[in-house]
Design a protein around this motif. Structure first.
Motif, PDB file in Angstrom:
ATOM      1  N   ALA A 129      -7.423   1.673   4.693  1.00 13.33           N
ATOM      2  CA  ALA A 129      -6.556   2.370   5.649  1.00 13.33           C
ATOM      3  C   ALA A 129      -5.770   1.372   6.494  1.00 13.33           C
ATOM      4  O   ALA A 129      -4.582   1.580   6.772  1.00 13.33           O
ATOM      5  CB  ALA A 129      -7.397   3.285   6.542  1.00 13.33           C
ATOM      6  N   VAL A 130      -6.420   0.289   6.904  1.00 12.04           N
ATOM      7  CA  VAL A 130      -5.720  -0.754   7.670  1.00 12.04           C
ATOM      8  C   VAL A 130      -4.613  -1.385   6.827  1.00 12.04           C
ATOM      9  O   VAL A 130      -3.488  -1.599   7.295  1.00 12.04           O
ATOM     10  CB  VAL A 130      -6.711  -1.832   8.144  1.00 12.04           C
ATOM     11  N   PHE A 131      -4.923  -1.675   5.562  1.00 11.83           N
ATOM     12  CA  PHE A 131      -3.909  -2.234   4.667  1.00 11.83           C
ATOM     13  C   PHE A 131      -2.741  -1.265   4.502  1.00 11.83           C
ATOM     14  O   PHE A 131      -1.577  -1.647   4.522  1.00 11.83           O
ATOM     15  CB  PHE A 131      -4.527  -2.536   3.307  1.00 11.83           C
ATOM     16  N   LEU A 132      -3.050   0.028   4.337  1.00 16.28           N
ATOM     17  CA  LEU A 132      -2.011   1.026   4.149  1.00 16.28           C
ATOM     18  C   LEU A 132      -1.121   1.121   5.387  1.00 16.28           C
ATOM     19  O   LEU A 132       0.106   1.270   5.274  1.00 16.28           O
ATOM     20  CB  LEU A 132      -2.654   2.386   3.855  1.00 16.28           C
ATOM     21  N   ALA A 133      -1.729   1.023   6.560  1.00 20.53           N
ATOM     22  CA  ALA A 133      -0.938   1.026   7.791  1.00 20.53           C
ATOM     23  C   ALA A 133      -0.007  -0.183   7.838  1.00 20.53           C
ATOM     24  O   ALA A 133       1.159  -0.074   8.267  1.00 20.53           O
ATOM     25  CB  ALA A 133      -1.874   1.026   9.005  1.00 20.53           C
ATOM     26  N   TYR A 134      -0.497  -1.334   7.385  1.00 23.20           N
ATOM     27  CA  TYR A 134       0.343  -2.538   7.332  1.00 23.20           C
ATOM     28  C   TYR A 134       1.550  -2.323   6.415  1.00 23.20           C
ATOM     29  O   TYR A 134       2.690  -2.654   6.769  1.00 23.20           O
ATOM     30  CB  TYR A 134      -0.505  -3.711   6.838  1.00 23.20           C
ATOM     31  N   VAL A 135       1.314  -1.740   5.231  1.00 22.11           N
ATOM     32  CA  VAL A 135       2.411  -1.483   4.293  1.00 22.11           C
ATOM     33  C   VAL A 135       3.393  -0.489   4.895  1.00 22.11           C
ATOM     34  O   VAL A 135       4.618  -0.658   4.798  1.00 22.11           O
ATOM     35  CB  VAL A 135       1.875  -0.957   2.947  1.00 22.11           C
ATOM     36  N   GLY A 136       2.863   0.560   5.550  1.00 27.64           N
ATOM     37  CA  GLY A 136       3.732   1.560   6.157  1.00 27.64           C
ATOM     38  C   GLY A 136       4.619   0.970   7.238  1.00 27.64           C
ATOM     39  O   GLY A 136       5.822   1.264   7.301  1.00 27.64           O
TER      40      GLY A 136
END
Length: 281
Positions: A129-136
């Motif tokens: 989820a943290v990685f996905l937030a970074y990509v977003g």
């Protein structure tokens, strides 16, 4: 090859048919988005599988997130090979950069899989989820990001160390590393066309080593479904490959006819919402 037990009926049940259709839809969506935005399929496949496995009664049991990550990496082997070949034929792969990055990538990807084996499924889901937030956030800031002066490429030792970091993080969250490799190469003055092609070539050893690591780390764990090898679930892999490989060129064509900057912002918002859903579920 040994497989874990999940009862499979001789006549496919409606649930199994829905499951197959869902894998095909995830594969098709990941292919289109990869071609449209240049975002690797793992950023779509992993959260989609986490939510789908949960909706189907918790496929994978206590290892649900691990099964999603390992399955994503195995899928990227096929898509990564096709993408690397396409970029190579167009002269878009800097093999002189791939070669020194590769040893670190393989070691890092194996280490990432080993590390994941020690992390509880919920926390692996939150790390993603943290990685996905970074990509977003990166997608939302793409058009406003200031362009800085390029840095020189590090030497072979520096590239190997960089590859190790990229491999570890990519394997841990089940991606091909494009969201990490492309910005690194771009910051070193590599043109976007060659940065994307070189990143695709780097994604192949990440996927191979990472998937192998998740097979080994997950081997013999209880609660995994039939037709899985460790943390890789082959029915999902094959169905997603079947749908994703032909749809990636469609995404690339749409990129020339759709308002990509606006779509990137909308996709970035969607990823942030998914990240919040995974973090707090």
């Amino acid at each position: 090859m040994a497989y874990h037990s999940r009862h499979v009926e001789q006549t496919p049940s409606p649930v199994l048919v829905i499951e197959l259709i869902a894998y095909l839809a995830i594969g098709a969506l990941s292919g289109v988005l990869a071609g449209l935005f240049g975002v690797g399929g793992g950023a779509v496949i992993v959260p989609a599988l986490i939510l789908l496995f949960g909706a189907l009664g918790g496929i994978g049991g206590d290892w649900l997130a691990h099964l999603a990550v390992g399955t994503s990496l195995a899928t990227i082997i096929g898509t990564g090979a096709a993408s690397t070949l396409a970029h190579h034929r167009r002269g878009g792969v800097r093999w002189d950069i791939v070669r020194p990055l590769a040893p670190g990538i393989v070691i890092g990807a194996l280490a990432g899989a080993a590390l994941a084996g020690w992390i509880p499924s919920l926390w692996l889901q939150r790390i993603f989820a943290v990685f996905l937030a970074y990509v977003g956030v990166r997608l939302l800031m793409t058009s406003t990001k200031a362009v800085s002066a390029p840095h020189p490429l590090p030497g072979h030792a520096g590239l190997a160390a960089t590859g190790g970091g990229i491999g570890l993080l990519s394997s841990l969250v089940g991606i091909g590393g494009g969201t990490l490799t492309v910005p690194f190469l771009s910051s070193c003055g590599i043109g976007m066309r060659q940065a994307v092609g070189t990143s695709a070539a780097c994604g192949l050893p990440i996927a191979v080593a990472g998937a192998l690591g998740f097979v080994l780390v997950g081997w013999g764990r209880s609660g995994l479904p039939d037709w899985s090898s460790g943390f890789v679930y082959w029915p999902a892999v094959l169905a997603m490959l079947l749908a994703s490989i032909p749809t990636a060129p469609l995404g690339a064509r749409l990129a020339h006819s759709l308002p990509v900057p606006l779509l990137k912002r909308l996709f970035g918002v969607l990823l942030l919402l998914i990240a919040a859903r995974l973090a707090f579920s």
